[in-house]
Design a protein around this motif. Structure first.
Motif, short mmCIF file in Angstrom:
data_model
loop_
_atom_site.label_atom_id
_atom_site.label_comp_id
_atom_site.label_asym_id
_atom_site.label_seq_id
_atom_site.Cartn_x
_atom_site.Cartn_y
_atom_site.Cartn_z
N GLU A 72 0.82 -1.22 0.00
CA GLU A 72 0.00 0.00 0.00
C GLU A 72 0.85 1.27 0.00
O GLU A 72 0.35 2.36 -0.20
CB GLU A 72 -0.97 0.00 1.18
N LYS A 73 2.15 1.12 0.19
CA LYS A 73 3.05 2.26 0.18
C LYS A 73 3.82 2.39 -1.14
O LYS A 73 4.74 3.18 -1.25
CB LYS A 73 4.01 2.19 1.35
N ILE A 74 3.41 1.60 -2.13
CA ILE A 74 4.01 1.67 -3.47
C ILE A 74 2.93 2.20 -4.41
O ILE A 74 1.89 1.57 -4.59
CB ILE A 74 4.51 0.30 -3.94
N VAL A 75 3.17 3.36 -4.99
CA VAL A 75 2.22 3.97 -5.93
C VAL A 75 2.62 3.58 -7.34
O VAL A 75 3.79 3.69 -7.71
CB VAL A 75 2.19 5.50 -5.78
N VAL A 76 1.66 3.07 -8.12
CA VAL A 76 1.92 2.63 -9.48
C VAL A 76 1.05 3.39 -10.47
O VAL A 76 -0.04 3.85 -10.12
CB VAL A 76 1.70 1.10 -9.64
N SER A 77 1.54 3.49 -11.69
CA SER A 77 0.78 4.09 -12.80
C SER A 77 0.22 2.99 -13.66
O SER A 77 0.97 2.13 -14.12
CB SER A 77 1.67 4.99 -13.65
N VAL A 78 -1.07 3.01 -13.89
CA VAL A 78 -1.71 2.04 -14.78
C VAL A 78 -1.97 2.72 -16.11
O VAL A 78 -2.23 3.91 -16.16
CB VAL A 78 -3.01 1.48 -14.16
N SER A 79 -1.87 1.94 -17.19
CA SER A 79 -2.08 2.57 -18.50
C SER A 79 -3.42 2.24 -19.09
O SER A 79 -4.25 1.67 -18.56
CB SER A 79 -1.01 2.14 -19.48
#
Length: 79
Positions: A72-79
């Motif tokens: 929950e502390k890793i922010v990811v970008s979804v395409s």
């Protein structure tokens, strides 16, 4: 976080995303960096345990299990 960013714990199994940022600090942040979880790294959730925690992720060719308090502390970008 912008509209196409979510935390890693919310990414559905079978989807892929790229790391946007880490919000953790201290030893947890160091461990994530040592595992190659840096900006731009592609991550794919592979399996969710029956209880939902931990989840196995494919990160740089290695399968790594992360608990939800870490993912929950890793922010990811979804395409």
């Amino acid at each position: 976080m912008n509209c196409n960013q979510i935390t890693l714990d919310r990414l559905p199994v079978g989807s892929k995303a790229n790391v946007a940022m880490l919000t953790s600090d201290g030893i947890t942040r160091r461990r994530m960096l040592d595992l190659g979880v840096i900006n731009g790294t592609e991550i794919e959730p592979l399996y969710r345990s029956p209880s939902g925690n931990p989840v196995a992720y494919l990160i740089r060719g290695a399968v790594i299990a992360l608990r939800s308090d870490v993912s929950e502390k890793i922010v990811v970008s979804v395409s």
